[in-house]
Write a protein that holds these residues in place. Structure first.
Motif, PDB file in Angstrom:
ATOM      1  N   PRO A  76       3.294  27.125  16.524  1.00  0.00           N
ATOM      2  CA  PRO A  76       3.792  27.342  17.883  1.00  0.00           C
ATOM      3  C   PRO A  76       2.722  27.037  18.933  1.00  0.00           C
ATOM      4  CG  PRO A  76       4.334  29.197  16.466  1.00  0.00           C
ATOM      5  CD  PRO A  76       3.434  28.305  15.685  1.00  0.00           C
ATOM      6  N   GLY A  77       3.043  26.144  19.860  1.00  0.00           N
ATOM      7  CA  GLY A  77       2.140  25.831  20.969  1.00  0.00           C
ATOM      8  C   GLY A  77       0.950  24.976  20.610  1.00  0.00           C
ATOM      9  N   LYS A  78       0.818  24.661  19.316  1.00  0.00           N
ATOM     10  CA  LYS A  78      -0.379  23.908  18.932  1.00  0.00           C
ATOM     11  C   LYS A  78      -0.026  22.476  18.516  1.00  0.00           C
ATOM     12  CE  LYS A  78      -3.296  27.814  17.832  1.00  0.00           C
ATOM     13  NZ  LYS A  78      -3.839  28.627  16.775  1.00  0.00           N
ATOM     14  N   GLU A  79       0.145  22.282  17.216  1.00  0.00           N
ATOM     15  CA  GLU A  79       0.451  20.920  16.795  1.00  0.00           C
ATOM     16  C   GLU A  79       1.464  20.933  15.669  1.00  0.00           C
ATOM     17  OE1 GLU A  79      -3.008  18.990  15.030  1.00  0.00           O
ATOM     18  OE2 GLU A  79      -2.506  20.038  13.189  1.00  0.00           O
ATOM     19  N   GLY A  80       2.113  19.785  15.497  1.00  0.00           N
ATOM     20  CA  GLY A  80       3.013  19.626  14.372  1.00  0.00           C
ATOM     21  C   GLY A  80       2.261  18.928  13.261  1.00  0.00           C
ATOM     22  N   ARG A  81       2.615  19.250  12.029  1.00  0.00           N
ATOM     23  CA  ARG A  81       1.956  18.570  10.905  1.00  0.00           C
ATOM     24  C   ARG A  81       3.035  18.059   9.957  1.00  0.00           C
ATOM     25  NH1 ARG A  81      -3.235  21.130   8.346  1.00  0.00           N
ATOM     26  NH2 ARG A  81      -1.822  22.732   7.587  1.00  0.00           N
ATOM     27  N   LEU A  82       2.850  16.823   9.543  1.00  0.00           N
ATOM     28  CA  LEU A  82       3.826  16.191   8.667  1.00  0.00           C
ATOM     29  C   LEU A  82       3.077  15.596   7.480  1.00  0.00           C
ATOM     30  CD1 LEU A  82       6.891  15.629   8.849  1.00  0.00           C
ATOM     31  CD2 LEU A  82       6.324  13.413   9.835  1.00  0.00           C
ATOM     32  N   LEU A  83       3.455  16.011   6.287  1.00  0.00           N
ATOM     33  CA  LEU A  83       2.866  15.381   5.105  1.00  0.00           C
ATOM     34  C   LEU A  83       3.829  14.303   4.637  1.00  0.00           C
ATOM     35  CD1 LEU A  83       0.830  15.182   2.748  1.00  0.00           C
ATOM     36  CD2 LEU A  83       2.208  16.897   1.583  1.00  0.00           C
ATOM     37  N   MET A 100       0.835  -1.212   0.000  1.00  0.00           N
ATOM     38  CA  MET A 100       0.000   0.000   0.000  1.00  0.00           C
ATOM     39  C   MET A 100       0.861   1.249   0.000  1.00  0.00           C
ATOM     40  SD  MET A 100      -3.118  -0.650   2.615  1.00  0.00           S
ATOM     41  CE  MET A 100      -3.986   0.861   2.190  1.00  0.00           C
ATOM     42  N   LYS A 101       0.403   2.237  -0.765  1.00  0.00           N
ATOM     43  CA  LYS A 101       1.129   3.493  -0.798  1.00  0.00           C
ATOM     44  C   LYS A 101       0.091   4.620  -0.743  1.00  0.00           C
ATOM     45  CE  LYS A 101       4.769   5.549  -3.642  1.00  0.00           C
ATOM     46  NZ  LYS A 101       5.496   5.378  -4.883  1.00  0.00           N
ATOM     47  N   GLU A 102       0.224   5.463   0.238  1.00  0.00           N
ATOM     48  CA  GLU A 102      -0.747   6.553   0.345  1.00  0.00           C
ATOM     49  C   GLU A 102      -0.113   7.792   0.953  1.00  0.00           C
ATOM     50  OE1 GLU A 102      -5.277   6.910   1.678  1.00  0.00           O
ATOM     51  OE2 GLU A 102      -4.635   4.824   1.607  1.00  0.00           O
ATOM     52  N   ARG A 103      -0.740   8.939   0.672  1.00  0.00           N
ATOM     53  CA  ARG A 103      -0.247  10.185   1.265  1.00  0.00           C
ATOM     54  C   ARG A 103      -1.149  10.591   2.431  1.00  0.00           C
ATOM     55  NH1 ARG A 103       2.234  14.158  -3.391  1.00  0.00           N
ATOM     56  NH2 ARG A 103       3.700  12.618  -4.174  1.00  0.00           N
ATOM     57  N   PHE A 104      -0.499  10.951   3.523  1.00  0.00           N
ATOM     58  CA  PHE A 104      -1.236  11.343   4.722  1.00  0.00           C
ATOM     59  C   PHE A 104      -0.697  12.653   5.264  1.00  0.00           C
ATOM     60  CE2 PHE A 104      -1.256   6.702   4.860  1.00  0.00           C
ATOM     61  CZ  PHE A 104      -2.600   6.453   5.053  1.00  0.00           C
ATOM     62  N   ILE A 105      -1.572  13.367   5.953  1.00  0.00           N
ATOM     63  CA  ILE A 105      -1.078  14.443   6.811  1.00  0.00           C
ATOM     64  C   ILE A 105      -1.207  13.912   8.234  1.00  0.00           C
ATOM     65  CG2 ILE A 105      -1.493  16.760   7.696  1.00  0.00           C
ATOM     66  CD1 ILE A 105      -2.406  17.501   4.864  1.00  0.00           C
ATOM     67  N   LEU A 106      -0.090  13.873   8.964  1.00  0.00           N
ATOM     68  CA  LEU A 106      -0.116  13.448  10.364  1.00  0.00           C
ATOM     69  C   LEU A 106      -0.153  14.690  11.242  1.00  0.00           C
ATOM     70  CD1 LEU A 106       2.613  10.643  10.296  1.00  0.00           C
ATOM     71  CD2 LEU A 106       0.167  10.435   9.879  1.00  0.00           C
ATOM     72  N   GLY A 107      -1.117  14.693  12.148  1.00  0.00           N
ATOM     73  CA  GLY A 107      -1.223  15.824  13.069  1.00  0.00           C
ATOM     74  C   GLY A 107      -0.743  15.403  14.451  1.00  0.00           C
ATOM     75  N   PHE A 108       0.343  16.027  14.927  1.00  0.00           N
ATOM     76  CA  PHE A 108       0.923  15.672  16.227  1.00  0.00           C
ATOM     77  C   PHE A 108       0.463  16.659  17.295  1.00  0.00           C
ATOM     78  CE2 PHE A 108       3.770  14.175  12.947  1.00  0.00           C
ATOM     79  CZ  PHE A 108       4.112  12.898  13.356  1.00  0.00           C
ATOM     80  N   PRO A 109      -0.344  16.202  18.254  1.00  0.00           N
ATOM     81  CA  PRO A 109      -0.719  17.112  19.340  1.00  0.00           C
ATOM     82  C   PRO A 109       0.506  17.449  20.197  1.00  0.00           C
ATOM     83  CG  PRO A 109      -1.881  14.994  19.508  1.00  0.00           C
ATOM     84  CD  PRO A 109      -0.902  14.861  18.396  1.00  0.00           C
ATOM     85  N   PRO A 110       0.489  18.570  20.931  1.00  0.00           N
ATOM     86  CA  PRO A 110       1.678  19.002  21.685  1.00  0.00           C
ATOM     87  C   PRO A 110       2.229  17.916  22.616  1.00  0.00           C
ATOM     88  CG  PRO A 110      -0.034  20.681  21.794  1.00  0.00           C
ATOM     89  CD  PRO A 110      -0.624  19.524  21.072  1.00  0.00           C
ATOM     90  N   GLU A 111       1.346  17.068  23.157  1.00  0.00           N
ATOM     91  CA  GLU A 111       1.819  16.102  24.159  1.00  0.00           C
ATOM     92  C   GLU A 111       2.672  14.977  23.580  1.00  0.00           C
ATOM     93  OE1 GLU A 111      -1.325  16.924  23.648  1.00  0.00           O
ATOM     94  OE2 GLU A 111      -2.631  15.179  23.442  1.00  0.00           O
ATOM     95  N   CYS A 112       2.683  14.816  22.260  1.00  0.00           N
ATOM     96  CA  CYS A 112       3.548  13.743  21.752  1.00  0.00           C
ATOM     97  C   CYS A 112       4.828  14.281  21.115  1.00  0.00           C
ATOM     98  CB  CYS A 112       2.794  12.788  20.833  1.00  0.00           C
ATOM     99  SG  CYS A 112       2.040  13.522  19.421  1.00  0.00           S
ATOM    100  N   SER A 113       5.152  15.527  21.438  1.00  0.00           N
ATOM    101  CA  SER A 113       6.350  16.108  20.831  1.00  0.00           C
ATOM    102  C   SER A 113       7.644  15.488  21.363  1.00  0.00           C
ATOM    103  CB  SER A 113       6.359  17.630  21.060  1.00  0.00           C
ATOM    104  OG  SER A 113       6.415  17.884  22.441  1.00  0.00           O
ATOM    105  N   ASP A 114       7.589  14.750  22.486  1.00  0.00           N
ATOM    106  CA  ASP A 114       8.822  14.182  23.054  1.00  0.00           C
ATOM    107  C   ASP A 114       9.075  12.758  22.582  1.00  0.00           C
ATOM    108  OD1 ASP A 114       6.599  13.232  24.321  1.00  0.00           O
ATOM    109  OD2 ASP A 114       7.501  13.188  26.327  1.00  0.00           O
ATOM    110  N   ARG A 115       8.231  12.252  21.659  1.00  0.00           N
ATOM    111  CA  ARG A 115       8.414  10.853  21.239  1.00  0.00           C
ATOM    112  C   ARG A 115       8.781  10.775  19.749  1.00  0.00           C
ATOM    113  NH1 ARG A 115       3.918  10.803  24.452  1.00  0.00           N
ATOM    114  NH2 ARG A 115       2.415  10.421  22.798  1.00  0.00           N
TER     115      ARG A 115
END
Lengths: 385, 140
Positions: free
Chosen positions: B39-46, B1-16
């Motif tokens: 800043p202060g919200k979430e990280g996003r990774l495509l 499988m191959k797919e494109r996703f946007i991953l949304g990282f909430p602030p609490e998982c920034s240390d993992r």
């Protein structure tokens, strides 16, 4: 042998006129030659469907009883110009709503064409002849008197292409221009565009009957910023903005698919205007003009990231329409602002009108200016009295 | 499988190191196309992620446990082609080439596989026909 507009109209009435769209005639010219075009083709239909900010509509609302001399007017919270007689107004396409940044005069024009109800609010001072001071009601195209589009500047004969050398994204009337020459936009439909098919303006003048917004309209005057001094290439095509048209037509008969409001992010509101212009093929010179292809139609690529938008390259519409051009050895994506898809449809509709005898060509009442310069506004302190 | 996703990282998982585990433990072939941190919200990774279907499912379970939001790109961008006038303004800002002009009919084409989710087309469309659909987080 040269033809006259009168002779062509006689053929149209008999259903014998040969009508081709600008793209079809160019195909014919490349396979059969210009002489054959001059001999066989009577009319060429040209078209464009692009955002044209200098557009708007005159409206007469009719009088209330007792009457009001409307001094300030709002249509769905969009201010309309009221400095005319008591119940006349002009709604400009780019005027913004006072309550909704994504709604403006262009949307009012669309809503009028669609027959929607629009909230009218007006205030006046109250006079002996017009004592009322306020009015609030709803209008639509069926309960008002005249409503006609009168666009001071449409159908530019060529326009600059745009790019951006600066380090920040620019939000412009030429669309979003990405930093570091990130993209190029262009707004003319090239070889299908009306005034590029009659570069000498021999057949288009004041009074020329045209397709405007899905109905018949007319060339009212030369458009504003009309400029005859733009340099021309060897084919006689101006390289950059030159002639323009002021157009007029009955808004009540227009169709929503040919008039569309446009929102330009961080710039404002504009209006896509559908225009079709018939070019009578009177002689070989006109046959040659309507046969010019995109590779021979050029414009200046201007840098909107630099002061004064200086030109940085000369490009052809063949290059622009290919999807990318090369600047400084780098391939840069190009994107249009005008819909060639809808422009083609307009050229075909106009062709059908002429072939079926519903649309006759008109002789210009007067020519467009032969000499006109585009002046800049000089800022000065104090004026002569 | 191959797919494109946007991953949304909430602030609490920034240390993992979540992307590390996706690659190392669930054998995801990850191509990072875009990354941003509000800043202060979430990280996003495509990302474009490729894995066999079993690993894929296990990887998705892992993301769910870590409370990472997963938006499949193809369900995010919605273009109302019915009302589109094919002006082409959106194609000028689509550097990934997902939006392009079909040069015979001069109509817009949208190839979701090339979309990098930059969202510039949303602002560029003069008819406001391109929208983001926020309802499709796979983790519910």
């Amino acid at each position: 042998m040269p033809k006259t507009i009168d002779e062509i109209n006689k053929k149209i009435k008999k259903g014998e006129a040969v009508v081709l769209t600008a793209e079809e005639v160019k195909e014919m010219a490349s396979s059969s030659g210009i002489k054959e075009v001059a001999k066989k083709v009577d009319v060429v239909t040209t078209a464009t469907f692009g955002p044209m900010c200098s557009s708007g509509a005159f409206i007469n609302f009719g009088h209330t009883r007792p009457g009001i001399r409307m001094a300030k007017i709002w249509l769905n919270d969009v201010p309309a110009y009221a400095g005319l007689a008591a119940v006349d107004a002009y709604i400009g396409a780019t005027e913004l709503s006072e309550t909704d940044p994504n709604y403006g005069g262009a949307h009012i024009i669309e809503d009028l064409i669609k027959g929607k109800d629009i909230r009218l609010k007006a205030i006046g001072t109250g006079t002996d002849c017009y004592p009322r001071k306020t009015v609030e009601t709803y209008i639509n195209k069926d309960n008002i008197n005249e409503c006609f589009l009168f666009n001071p500047r449409n159908a530019y004969q060529n326009y600059n292409a745009a790019t951006n050398s600066s380090k920040k994204t620019l939000y412009t009337y030429m669309g979003i221009l990405l930093p570091n020459f990130g993209n190029v936009t262009y707004s003319t439909t090239g070889e299908l565009s009306p005034l590029l098919n009659d570069p000498g303006l021999r057949t288009i003048g004041i009074g020329t009957r045209i397709f405007l917004g899905g109905t018949q309209g007319y060339v009212a005057w030369n458009g504003t910023q009309f400029n005859t001094t733009t340099a021309r290439n060897r084919k006689g095509i101006p390289i950059g903005p030159s002639a323009t048209l002021a157009l007029i037509g009955n808004l009540k008969k227009m169709k929503p698919e040919y008039i569309k409001p446009a929102i330009f992010e961080h710039y404002g509101i504009s209006l896509f205007v559908g225009i079709g212009v018939p070019i009578p093929v009177l002689d070989q010179e006109i046959a040659r003009a309507v046969s010019i292809r995109d590779r021979k139609i050029e414009t200046l690529l201007c840098d909107y990231g630099a002061e004064g938008h200086p030109p940085i390259a000369r490009v052809s519409y063949e290059e622009l329409k290919s999807g990318s051009i090369v600047i400084n050895n780098r391939k840069i994506k190009t994107g249009p602002l005008s819909s060639i898809y809808v422009a083609r449809r307009i050229a075909k509709v106009l062709k059908r009108w002429i072939v079926s005898g519903r649309f006759l060509l008109s002789e210009p009442v007067a020519p467009l200016p032969r000499r006109s310069r585009f002046k800049h506004l000089i800022i000065r302190k104090g004026g002569k009295r | 499988m191959k797919e494109r996703f946007i991953l949304g990282f909430p602030p609490e998982c920034s240390d993992r190191p979540i992307t590390y585990h996706l690659i190392k433990d669930y054998r995801f072939k990850v191509n990072i196309l875009r990354a941003e941190i509000t800043p202060g919200k979430e990280g996003r990774l495509l990302i474009e992620a490729e894995a066999d279907s079993k690993d894929f499912e296990r990887g998705m379970d892992f993301l769910r446990r870590e409370r990472v939001l997963v938006y499949p790109l193809k369900r995010r961008l919605n273009i109302d082609l019915e009302r589109c006038i094919h002006c082409g303004i959106c194609t000028a800002v689509c550097i990934s080439g997902a939006l392009d002009m079909e040069r015979r009919n001069w109509q817009i084409t949208f190839n979701v596989a090339q979309c990098v989710g930059c969202e510039l087309c949303i602002k560029a469309c003069p008819l406001r026909l391109i929208q983001l659909n926020f309802l499709n987080n796979l983790n519910g």
